[in-house]
Enzyme design. Structure first.
Site, PDB file in Angstrom:
ATOM      1  N   GLU A   1       2.187  -6.289  -0.034  1.00 12.58           N
ATOM      2  CA  GLU A   1       1.412  -6.364  -0.789  1.00 12.58           C
ATOM      3  C   GLU A   1       1.798  -5.402  -2.557  1.00 12.58           C
ATOM      4  O   GLU A   1       2.630  -5.196  -2.495  1.00 12.58           O
ATOM      5  CB  GLU A   1      -0.021  -5.748  -0.505  1.00 12.58           C
ATOM      6  CG  GLU A   1       0.749  -3.995  -0.133  1.00 12.58           C
ATOM      7  CD  GLU A   1      -0.722  -3.122   0.067  1.00 12.58           C
ATOM      8  OE1 GLU A   1      -1.267  -3.392   1.540  1.00 12.58           O
ATOM      9  OE2 GLU A   1      -1.195  -2.452  -0.369  1.00 12.58           O
TER      10      GLU A   1
ATOM     11  N   CYS B   1       3.327  -3.795 -10.058  1.00  7.02           N
ATOM     12  CA  CYS B   1       4.254  -3.093  -8.641  1.00  7.02           C
ATOM     13  C   CYS B   1       4.725  -3.657  -7.401  1.00  7.02           C
ATOM     14  O   CYS B   1       3.697  -4.271  -7.327  1.00  7.02           O
ATOM     15  CB  CYS B   1       2.507  -1.937  -8.140  1.00  7.02           C
ATOM     16  SG  CYS B   1       3.353  -1.059  -7.269  1.00  7.02           S
TER      17      CYS B   1
ATOM     18  N   CYS C   1       8.004   0.717   6.370  1.00  6.56           N
ATOM     19  CA  CYS C   1       8.949   1.634   5.492  1.00  6.56           C
ATOM     20  C   CYS C   1       8.882   2.464   6.710  1.00  6.56           C
ATOM     21  O   CYS C   1       8.181   2.910   7.559  1.00  6.56           O
ATOM     22  CB  CYS C   1       7.769   2.367   4.592  1.00  6.56           C
ATOM     23  SG  CYS C   1       9.244   3.639   4.381  1.00  6.56           S
TER      24      CYS C   1
ATOM     25  N   CYS D   1       6.379   9.780   5.327  1.00  3.79           N
ATOM     26  CA  CYS D   1       5.703   9.991   5.132  1.00  3.79           C
ATOM     27  C   CYS D   1       4.033  10.126   5.288  1.00  3.79           C
ATOM     28  O   CYS D   1       3.452   9.426   6.037  1.00  3.79           O
ATOM     29  CB  CYS D   1       5.960   9.907   3.496  1.00  3.79           C
ATOM     30  SG  CYS D   1       7.741  10.003   2.672  1.00  3.79           S
TER      31      CYS D   1
ATOM     32  N   CYS E   1       1.202   8.607   3.648  1.00  2.36           N
ATOM     33  CA  CYS E   1       1.337   7.539   3.017  1.00  2.36           C
ATOM     34  C   CYS E   1       0.749   6.339   3.878  1.00  2.36           C
ATOM     35  O   CYS E   1       1.492   6.278   5.415  1.00  2.36           O
ATOM     36  CB  CYS E   1       2.507   7.214   2.767  1.00  2.36           C
ATOM     37  SG  CYS E   1       2.789   5.497   1.789  1.00  2.36           S
TER      38      CYS E   1
ATOM     39  N   CYS F   1      -0.149   2.147  -1.751  1.00  2.00           N
ATOM     40  CA  CYS F   1       0.757   1.554  -0.856  1.00  2.00           C
ATOM     41  C   CYS F   1       0.290   1.540   1.082  1.00  2.00           C
ATOM     42  O   CYS F   1      -0.109   2.896   1.311  1.00  2.00           O
ATOM     43  CB  CYS F   1       2.018   2.372  -0.528  1.00  2.00           C
ATOM     44  SG  CYS F   1       2.629   2.509  -2.309  1.00  2.00           S
TER      45      CYS F   1
HETATM   46  N1  SAH Z   1       9.280   4.176  -0.675  1.00  2.00           N
HETATM   47  C1  SAH Z   1       9.479   4.892  -2.825  1.00  2.00           C
HETATM   48  C2  SAH Z   1       7.906   4.187  -3.413  1.00  2.00           C
HETATM   49  C3  SAH Z   1       7.005   3.630  -2.506  1.00  2.00           C
HETATM   50  S1  SAH Z   1       5.791   4.247  -2.726  1.00  2.00           S
HETATM   51  C4  SAH Z   1       9.074   6.324  -2.665  1.00  2.00           C
HETATM   52  O1  SAH Z   1       8.804   7.242  -1.500  1.00  2.00           O
HETATM   53  O2  SAH Z   1       9.131   6.895  -4.059  1.00  2.00           O
HETATM   54  C5  SAH Z   1       5.298   4.944  -3.897  1.00  2.00           C
HETATM   55  C6  SAH Z   1       4.421   6.213  -4.698  1.00  2.00           C
HETATM   56  O3  SAH Z   1       3.648   6.951  -4.148  1.00  2.00           O
HETATM   57  C7  SAH Z   1       5.599   7.609  -4.123  1.00  2.00           C
HETATM   58  O4  SAH Z   1       5.153   8.789  -4.858  1.00  2.00           O
HETATM   59  C8  SAH Z   1       4.732   7.761  -3.098  1.00  2.00           C
HETATM   60  O5  SAH Z   1       4.987   9.216  -2.826  1.00  2.00           O
HETATM   61  C9  SAH Z   1       3.039   7.312  -3.391  1.00  2.00           C
HETATM   62  N2  SAH Z   1       2.144   8.004  -1.963  1.00  2.00           N
HETATM   63  C10 SAH Z   1       2.510   6.872  -1.310  1.00  2.00           C
HETATM   64  N3  SAH Z   1       1.221   7.273  -0.670  1.00  2.00           N
HETATM   65  C11 SAH Z   1       0.386   7.508  -1.898  1.00  2.00           C
HETATM   66  C12 SAH Z   1      -0.972   8.624  -0.749  1.00  2.00           C
HETATM   67  N4  SAH Z   1      -1.411   7.748  -0.450  1.00  2.00           N
HETATM   68  N5  SAH Z   1      -1.554   8.963  -2.518  1.00  2.00           N
HETATM   69  C13 SAH Z   1      -0.242   9.258  -3.655  1.00  2.00           C
HETATM   70  N6  SAH Z   1       1.103   8.712  -3.676  1.00  2.00           N
HETATM   71  C14 SAH Z   1       0.838   7.850  -2.859  1.00  2.00           C
END
Ligand code: SAH
Length: 350
Positions: A88, A101, A108, A112, A115, A335
């Site tokens: 996506e 984006c 992944c 985290c 996420c 994401c």
């Molecule tokens: N793996 C990379 C890029 C993908 S995530 C990274 O970790 O940066 C892109 C951004 O969205 C990252 O800063 C991630 O921490 C954030 N992100 C992911 N899930 C989120 C959520 N539920 N709320 C806010 N930011 C989020």
């Protein structure tokens, strides 16, 4: 079988040579790639060559599966890859242009806690051409005709996946996106976001590609960070800050730190003070994002007021900081949310 979007112009030229074709065919093929045309509908290529291409390459690299339109104009795309996997992306319309984006992996493996992309782990890496094709199909969807009519002006590698966990394909993608004969999007208009894979940040600093580096920090110390980001067990915050400084030194680009405000986890005044201490004294910027709540996770977001209090304290401490507008909330902007929904529903939404 592979996809032809993985090829640079030089590689297409080599292929044409190998196949005994005229060299100018490579540029013709590249022009079709940029316009996002399936091989079967390339009218300027002789039938015999077209057949040979179709024996070796998929007709199309991916298809748009679903488009969701948010109230604020944000559009969310789900794409179906040649192997049936779904990925996506999000398209944001700004005054200065359109930012897309893109995803860099199917799923992944970073784990985290906040996420949605990582809920089912990593299925596989995307190839350079699969990352590029997300930009090409959306550019064509918006009516773009090559660099004379570039509709997608900025690209952020912030979709599903960890770009620095798919290093070689991501670097190749940036070169393809950047290429004169391609969409020719400048490195300055490309941002890469990482959870902090330190050795690859250092490698990236030496690539001579002045892209914007964004680091997902989300905590002011290793103790809190380890609770929400497993990668913190591998690399410490201090190693990350050192790498960010080196990135600035070699590219002269200010590093951006992402910080998702999560109530009761990382939003105390003490956290703000610790964060200010970390980023003090080198050109950087903190982007606060009120957490986008993911229904499979129990972490809570903050109110606008709490976000502002945190931002004001940082500002007082001399930190360059903004609160990022939350966009596309009504369409699952975070994401991995749309992909997860499609996998669950296994049916078309639109
Ligand atoms: N793996 C990379 C890029 C993908 S995530 C990274 O970790 O940066 C892109 C951004 O969205 C990252 O800063 C991630 O921490 C954030 N992100 C992911 N899930 C989120 C959520 N539920 N709320 C806010 N930011 C989020």
């Amino acid at each position: 079988m592979e996809i032809i979007q993985n090829y640079s112009l030089a590689e297409l030229q080599d292929l044409m040579k190998e196949w005994g074709e005229k060299p100018f065919r490579a540029k013709q093929i590249m022009d079709n790639i940029v316009l996002s045309k399936p091989i079967s509908s390339c009218s300027n290529i002789p039938n015999e060559l077209k057949q040979k291409l179709l024996e070796n390459f998929y007709d199309e690299p991916l298809k748009i599966h679903t488009i969701l339109n948010g109230k604020d104009g944000t559009q969310k795309f789900a794409y179906e890859l040649t192997d049936g996997n779904i990925i996506e992306g999000v398209l944001m319309h700004y005054k200065y242009g359109n930012t897309l984006c893109v995803s860099t992996q199917v799923g992944c493996r970073m784990g985290c806690k906040f996420c949605a992309s990582t809920l089912n782990g990593l299925a596989r890496n995307l190839t350079a051409g699969e990352i590029l094709s997300q930009v090409l199909v959306v550019n064509a969807y918006l009516g773009g005709k090559k660099d004379r009519d570039r509709q997608v002006t900025n690209v952020v590698l912030m979709g599903s996946g960890e770009p620095l966990d798919n290093y070689d394909n991501v670097i190749k993608f940036i070169h393809l996106l950047n290429a004169k004969e391609g969409l020719n999007i400048s490195a300055r208009n490309i941002s890469l976001s990482t959870c902090g894979i330190v050795p690859n940040i250092l490698r990236l600093a030496k690539e001579n590609l002045p892209i914007v580096l964004t680091i997902s920090l989300h905590a002011p110390n290793d103790e809190i960070r380890k609770k929400i980001m497993p990668i913190a067990n591998k690399y410490s915050i201090h190693e990350i800050i050192d790498a960010a400084k080196k990135y600035f030194e070699s590219t002269n680009r200010r590093v951006i730190f992402e910080y998702a405000l999560t109530d009761g986890v990382n939003n105390t005044p003490e956290c703000a003070r610790e964060l200010a201490g970390l980023v003090h004294g080198f050109p950087s910027h903190v982007n606060l994002i009120p957490l986008n709540e993911v229904k499979e996770r129990d972490l809570k977001t903050v109110t606008r007021k709490k976000a502002e209090q945190f931002a004001n304290l940082l500002q007082k401490l001399g930190v360059s900081v903004t609160i990022r507008r939350t966009i596309g909330e009504d369409i699952g902007g975070a994401c991995g949310q749309l992909r997860n929904k499609i996998i669950k529903d296994n049916s078309n939404i639109e």
